[in-house]
Design a protein around this motif. Structure first.
Motif, PDB file in Angstrom:
ATOM      1  N   ASP A   1      11.291 115.021  59.749  1.00  0.00           N
ATOM      2  CA  ASP A   1      10.426 115.052  58.557  1.00  0.00           C
ATOM      3  C   ASP A   1      10.483 116.405  57.858  1.00  0.00           C
ATOM      4  OD1 ASP A   1       9.734 112.557  59.386  1.00  0.00           O
ATOM      5  OD2 ASP A   1       7.602 112.973  59.717  1.00  0.00           O
ATOM      6  N   LEU A   2      10.355 117.483  58.643  1.00  0.00           N
ATOM      7  CA  LEU A   2      10.304 118.826  58.057  1.00  0.00           C
ATOM      8  C   LEU A   2      11.592 119.189  57.330  1.00  0.00           C
ATOM      9  CD1 LEU A   2       8.898 121.508  57.590  1.00  0.00           C
ATOM     10  CD2 LEU A   2       9.651 122.238  59.866  1.00  0.00           C
ATOM     11  N   PRO A   3      12.785 119.086  57.952  1.00  0.00           N
ATOM     12  CA  PRO A   3      13.993 119.431  57.201  1.00  0.00           C
ATOM     13  C   PRO A   3      14.242 118.524  55.998  1.00  0.00           C
ATOM     14  CG  PRO A   3      14.550 118.483  59.341  1.00  0.00           C
ATOM     15  CD  PRO A   3      13.092 118.767  59.364  1.00  0.00           C
ATOM     16  N   ILE A   4      13.843 117.249  56.073  1.00  0.00           N
ATOM     17  CA  ILE A   4      14.008 116.371  54.915  1.00  0.00           C
ATOM     18  C   ILE A   4      13.118 116.842  53.762  1.00  0.00           C
ATOM     19  CG2 ILE A   4      13.567 114.036  54.059  1.00  0.00           C
ATOM     20  CD1 ILE A   4      14.437 112.983  56.798  1.00  0.00           C
ATOM     21  N   ALA A   5      11.868 117.169  54.062  1.00  0.00           N
ATOM     22  CA  ALA A   5      10.948 117.647  53.024  1.00  0.00           C
ATOM     23  C   ALA A   5      11.448 118.955  52.415  1.00  0.00           C
ATOM     24  CB  ALA A   5       9.554 117.829  53.614  1.00  0.00           C
ATOM     25  N   LEU A   6      11.901 119.885  53.242  1.00  0.00           N
ATOM     26  CA  LEU A   6      12.409 121.162  52.721  1.00  0.00           C
ATOM     27  C   LEU A   6      13.679 120.956  51.915  1.00  0.00           C
ATOM     28  CD1 LEU A   6      11.846 123.472  55.840  1.00  0.00           C
ATOM     29  CD2 LEU A   6      10.497 123.394  53.740  1.00  0.00           C
ATOM     30  N   GLY A   7      14.509 120.002  52.327  1.00  0.00           N
ATOM     31  CA  GLY A   7      15.721 119.717  51.563  1.00  0.00           C
ATOM     32  C   GLY A   7      15.401 119.216  50.168  1.00  0.00           C
ATOM     33  N   ILE A   8      14.394 118.360  50.047  1.00  0.00           N
ATOM     34  CA  ILE A   8      13.993 117.867  48.726  1.00  0.00           C
ATOM     35  C   ILE A   8      13.448 119.005  47.867  1.00  0.00           C
ATOM     36  CG2 ILE A   8      12.346 116.381  47.526  1.00  0.00           C
ATOM     37  CD1 ILE A   8      12.626 114.414  49.854  1.00  0.00           C
TER      38      ILE A   8
ATOM     39  N   SER B   1       2.367 115.169  59.017  1.00  0.00           N
ATOM     40  CA  SER B   1       1.276 114.243  58.753  1.00  0.00           C
ATOM     41  C   SER B   1       1.227 113.999  57.245  1.00  0.00           C
ATOM     42  CB  SER B   1      -0.050 114.818  59.236  1.00  0.00           C
ATOM     43  OG  SER B   1      -0.421 115.936  58.438  1.00  0.00           O
ATOM     44  N   LEU B   2       0.412 113.079  56.810  1.00  0.00           N
ATOM     45  CA  LEU B   2       0.331 112.787  55.376  1.00  0.00           C
ATOM     46  C   LEU B   2      -0.242 113.966  54.590  1.00  0.00           C
ATOM     47  CD1 LEU B   2      -0.871 109.064  55.367  1.00  0.00           C
ATOM     48  CD2 LEU B   2       1.441 109.994  55.425  1.00  0.00           C
ATOM     49  N   SER B   3      -0.975 114.838  55.279  1.00  0.00           N
ATOM     50  CA  SER B   3      -1.544 116.015  54.608  1.00  0.00           C
ATOM     51  C   SER B   3      -0.576 117.190  54.585  1.00  0.00           C
ATOM     52  CB  SER B   3      -2.834 116.434  55.311  1.00  0.00           C
ATOM     53  OG  SER B   3      -2.551 116.865  56.634  1.00  0.00           O
ATOM     54  N   GLY B   4       0.549 117.080  55.294  1.00  0.00           N
ATOM     55  CA  GLY B   4       1.507 118.170  55.355  1.00  0.00           C
ATOM     56  C   GLY B   4       1.393 119.019  56.608  1.00  0.00           C
ATOM     57  N   ALA B   5       0.441 118.698  57.490  1.00  0.00           N
ATOM     58  CA  ALA B   5       0.327 119.432  58.760  1.00  0.00           C
ATOM     59  C   ALA B   5       1.473 119.031  59.685  1.00  0.00           C
ATOM     60  CB  ALA B   5      -1.011 119.148  59.417  1.00  0.00           C
TER      61      ALA B   5
ATOM     62  N   PRO C   1      19.853 106.274  61.208  1.00  0.00           N
ATOM     63  CA  PRO C   1      18.451 106.562  61.540  1.00  0.00           C
ATOM     64  C   PRO C   1      17.791 105.355  62.190  1.00  0.00           C
ATOM     65  CG  PRO C   1      18.629 105.992  59.232  1.00  0.00           C
ATOM     66  CD  PRO C   1      20.039 105.965  59.781  1.00  0.00           C
ATOM     67  N   GLU C   2      16.893 105.609  63.137  1.00  0.00           N
ATOM     68  CA  GLU C   2      16.109 104.532  63.717  1.00  0.00           C
ATOM     69  C   GLU C   2      14.794 104.411  62.960  1.00  0.00           C
ATOM     70  OE1 GLU C   2      15.888 104.614  67.932  1.00  0.00           O
ATOM     71  OE2 GLU C   2      18.063 104.642  68.186  1.00  0.00           O
ATOM     72  N   THR C   3      13.946 103.495  63.409  1.00  0.00           N
ATOM     73  CA  THR C   3      12.760 103.154  62.629  1.00  0.00           C
ATOM     74  C   THR C   3      11.885 104.365  62.332  1.00  0.00           C
ATOM     75  OG1 THR C   3      12.749 100.946  63.625  1.00  0.00           O
ATOM     76  CG2 THR C   3      10.728 101.678  62.562  1.00  0.00           C
ATOM     77  N   GLU C   4      11.676 105.230  63.340  1.00  0.00           N
ATOM     78  CA  GLU C   4      10.807 106.401  63.114  1.00  0.00           C
ATOM     79  C   GLU C   4      11.355 107.294  62.009  1.00  0.00           C
ATOM     80  OE1 GLU C   4      12.292 105.515  66.002  1.00  0.00           O
ATOM     81  OE2 GLU C   4      11.148 106.235  67.732  1.00  0.00           O
ATOM     82  N   VAL C   5      12.693 107.419  61.935  1.00  0.00           N
ATOM     83  CA  VAL C   5      13.298 108.267  60.914  1.00  0.00           C
ATOM     84  C   VAL C   5      13.213 107.602  59.549  1.00  0.00           C
ATOM     85  CG1 VAL C   5      15.382 109.516  60.248  1.00  0.00           C
ATOM     86  CG2 VAL C   5      14.844 109.207  62.670  1.00  0.00           C
ATOM     87  N   LYS C   6      13.432 106.294  59.499  1.00  0.00           N
ATOM     88  CA  LYS C   6      13.330 105.583  58.224  1.00  0.00           C
ATOM     89  C   LYS C   6      11.926 105.685  57.649  1.00  0.00           C
ATOM     90  CE  LYS C   6      16.927 102.191  59.356  1.00  0.00           C
ATOM     91  NZ  LYS C   6      17.209 100.750  59.614  1.00  0.00           N
ATOM     92  N   GLU C   7      10.923 105.651  58.520  1.00  0.00           N
ATOM     93  CA  GLU C   7       9.535 105.735  58.059  1.00  0.00           C
ATOM     94  C   GLU C   7       9.175 107.124  57.540  1.00  0.00           C
ATOM     95  OE1 GLU C   7       7.404 104.515  61.492  1.00  0.00           O
ATOM     96  OE2 GLU C   7       7.571 102.368  61.057  1.00  0.00           O
ATOM     97  N   SER C   8      10.033 108.110  57.776  1.00  0.00           N
ATOM     98  CA  SER C   8       9.734 109.465  57.300  1.00  0.00           C
ATOM     99  C   SER C   8       9.695 109.519  55.776  1.00  0.00           C
ATOM    100  CB  SER C   8      10.777 110.448  57.835  1.00  0.00           C
ATOM    101  OG  SER C   8      12.044 110.208  57.264  1.00  0.00           O
ATOM    102  N   LYS C   9      10.306 108.545  55.094  1.00  0.00           N
ATOM    103  CA  LYS C   9      10.266 108.530  53.626  1.00  0.00           C
ATOM    104  C   LYS C   9       8.829 108.532  53.132  1.00  0.00           C
ATOM    105  CE  LYS C   9      12.846 104.832  53.417  1.00  0.00           C
ATOM    106  NZ  LYS C   9      13.636 103.691  52.882  1.00  0.00           N
ATOM    107  N   ASP C  10       7.991 107.710  53.721  1.00  0.00           N
ATOM    108  CA  ASP C  10       6.595 107.634  53.280  1.00  0.00           C
ATOM    109  C   ASP C  10       5.808 108.861  53.701  1.00  0.00           C
ATOM    110  OD1 ASP C  10       6.910 105.038  52.130  1.00  0.00           O
ATOM    111  OD2 ASP C  10       6.898 104.216  54.165  1.00  0.00           O
ATOM    112  N   ARG C  11       6.081 109.378  54.890  1.00  0.00           N
ATOM    113  CA  ARG C  11       5.364 110.579  55.346  1.00  0.00           C
ATOM    114  C   ARG C  11       5.728 111.778  54.473  1.00  0.00           C
ATOM    115  NH1 ARG C  11       6.832 108.442  60.485  1.00  0.00           N
ATOM    116  NH2 ARG C  11       8.580 109.913  60.618  1.00  0.00           N
TER     117      ARG C  11
ATOM    118  N   THR D   1      16.697 107.192  50.002  1.00  0.00           N
ATOM    119  CA  THR D   1      17.542 106.565  51.017  1.00  0.00           C
ATOM    120  C   THR D   1      17.912 107.584  52.080  1.00  0.00           C
ATOM    121  OG1 THR D   1      18.491 105.130  49.316  1.00  0.00           O
ATOM    122  CG2 THR D   1      19.648 105.245  51.432  1.00  0.00           C
ATOM    123  N   ILE D   2      17.780 107.166  53.354  1.00  0.00           N
ATOM    124  CA  ILE D   2      18.191 107.999  54.482  1.00  0.00           C
ATOM    125  C   ILE D   2      19.331 107.296  55.191  1.00  0.00           C
ATOM    126  CG2 ILE D   2      17.498 109.066  56.658  1.00  0.00           C
ATOM    127  CD1 ILE D   2      14.657 109.178  55.626  1.00  0.00           C
ATOM    128  N   VAL D   3      20.465 107.974  55.327  1.00  0.00           N
ATOM    129  CA  VAL D   3      21.627 107.420  56.005  1.00  0.00           C
ATOM    130  C   VAL D   3      21.999 108.322  57.168  1.00  0.00           C
ATOM    131  CG1 VAL D   3      22.496 106.290  53.929  1.00  0.00           C
ATOM    132  CG2 VAL D   3      23.233 108.622  54.457  1.00  0.00           C
TER     133      VAL D   3
END
Length: 504
Positions: A82-89, A111-115, A38-48, A33-35
């Motif tokens: 995307d980057l700070p969310i991934a690093l936070g996890i 990207s889906l590959s992490g680039a 967030p707008e649509t692009e940020v919500k979609e970061s979960k899958d990325r 969950t992202i609170v």
């Protein structure tokens, strides 16, 4: 550790407010969950983010993952989180050390590959990171423009794996070194602009362009088709003084915000924007659900050329009135408000009548007075009053076109313009066009003959208060070109001539 805190940046107009990215893991059914508005692009970061971690051979937690983007009342858009969310996890699950995360600010779309993919507004965010005293990590693609912010510590990266290697101490990121002035475009190189000497005849119009360049004044050129109006406008950037460091940074930040990238080869090159007359009001001044800059902001510290001025929609032209006076535009929406600078130099061109040939030496015009009045009435009086100089650009006689002699080059004119601009900056630290009323009273002092001529003009011509101040500013620029400390009657007479008050 079940909680990780990182720092990133949002965009609000030209500002880049700080965003704290908090990642918390708790027991419960697996969820993400992202609170924090967030707008649509940020919500979609979960899958990325999930795909990027899995493709990078990291473990995605089978727990309840909550990401908070604070402050909660600031709208968050784009994939830059995307980057700070991934690093936070990764930090919350203990897969990377968390002790150095607060030394940096992080932005980047995964990207889906992490680039890492490019982001918008890198310059504005780098400014914010510099003020906060933190280093800035961003995609490699945006490193060159971010490094234009002097003293900022910028670390470019190509992938999430490269950043994790830096945090774990396996392979450090290399700080990006800003290009030297030799590596970027030479702002004094006039080869990128057409030369003023290529325009045959039109000595009067060239004089007006020189005054406009020296003082930052706006110009409206009126004349039949083919008289050189567009040629003259296109050559104005070539006689403008070089951008200052601050002006160049502001323009680069605006380009980065609008297009996502600033081309380093355009460093200190003044912009020339020429939108088509079908442009909408939003395209001209900016707007959208997420406010974006328009043409007036993209022409900042440069030239906005409006050809065929009466063909623009009346509502589009009217929105220019406030920015011409204030130098900025405020775009208000229900959820947010954004301010964009809009200090541009307006150059406009139009025909004198619907057919275009009124006043042509060939006598081609067949328009009636009512048709001419309706055509010119498309330009409102308030807008005309805000344009400093309104001049006729007549058809060029055949003998002038056949004449092979060359007139003054752009380089020669620019030398005089730079000298006059230096006088202004030394005297008031601004161009004459942006002087306030109290500054006009201080810096635009008239001799007795000049005062008498201006009083006579008041009694004979319909001069508004705005026109009065613009005449004084024009006269000040003409005096600067003549290296005169005091404005005399000749300067006033020339300024009145360019205002075309006989039409008012």
């Amino acid at each position: 550790m079940s909680l990780a805190i990182l720092y990133s940046r949002a965009l609000s107009g030209m500002e880049a407010p700080l965003v704290t990215v908090e990642t918390h893991l708790s027991n419960g059914l697996p969820s993400f969950t992202i609170v924090g508005l967030p707008e649509t692009e940020v919500k979609e970061s979960k899958d990325r983010v999930r795909a990027a971690l899995q493709n990078g051979r990291f473990k995605f937690p089978a727990q309840r993952v909550t990401v908070n983007l604070a402050p909660a009342d600031l709208p968050k858009e784009s994939g830059r989180f995307d980057l700070p969310i991934a690093l936070g996890i990764l930090a919350a699950t203990g897969q990377i050390p968390a002790d150095k995360l607060d030394q940096y600010e992080w932005v980047g779309e995964l990207s889906l590959s992490g680039a890492l993919r490019p982001i918008h507004g890198a310059l504005a965010m780098t400014y914010g990171a510099l003020r906060s005293g933190r280093s800035f990590v961003l995609p490699q693609y945006n490193a060159a423009e971010a490094s234009l912010v002097k003293e900022a510590v910028v670390y470019p990266a190509t992938s999430l794996l490269q950043i994790c290697a830096h945090l774990t101490g396996h392979e450090s990121l290399q700080q990006h070194v800003a290009p030297s002035e030799i590596d970027v475009i030479n702002a004094n190189d006039l080869d990128c602009h057409s030369d003023l000497a290529e325009v045959k005849g039109q000595a009067h119009a060239k004089r007006v362009l020189e005054i406009a360049a020296a003082g930052g004044h706006s110009v409206l050129m009126i004349g039949p088709p083919g008289t050189g109006k567009s040629m003259l406008a296109a050559r104005l950037p070539g006689i403008l003084p070089a951008m200052t460091e601050q002006e160049a940074l502001e323009f680069a930040a605006m380009q980065s915000l609008a297009s996502g990238h600033f081309d380093i080869t355009n460093w200190k090159r003044r912009p020339f924007r020429s939108p088509h007359h079908t442009a909408s009001a939003v395209a001209m001044v900016g707007g959208g659900s997420v406010p974006r800059p328009g043409e007036i902001s993209l022409a900042m510290h440069g030239v906005l050329f409006l050809d065929e001025l009466p063909e623009f929609d009346r509502r589009v032209l009217e929105v220019l009135r406030e920015p011409l006076e204030s130098g900025y535009i405020t775009i208000s929406r229900a959820a947010r408000q954004a301010n964009f600078p809009a200090r541009f130099q307006l150059i406009a061109a139009m025909n004198p009548c619907p057919c275009g040939y009124l006043g042509h030496y060939g006598g081609k015009c067949r328009c009636t007075p009512d048709q001419v009045a309706r055509y010119r009435g498309k330009i409102s009086g308030p807008l005309l009053d805000r344009i400093d100089m309104q001049i006729e650009v007549p058809a060029v006689p055949q003998q002038d076109l056949l004449h092979q002699g060359k007139s003054e080059s752009s380089r020669m004119v620019r030398a005089r313009v730079e000298t006059a601009r230096q006088y202004q900056l030394a005297r008031q630290n601004a161009t004459n066009a942006v002087l306030k009323v109290h500054e006009i009273d201080k810096h635009c002092k008239l001799d007795e003959q000049g005062k008498h001529l201006l009083e006579h003009a008041f009694s004979r011509l319909n001069i508004s208060a705005r026109a009065y101040h613009r005449i004084l500013k024009l006269a000040r620029t003409i005096a600067d070109l003549a290296a005169s400390e005091q404005i005399n009657s000749r300067h006033i007479a020339e300024a009145i001539q360019y205002r075309r008050l006989d039409r008012d």
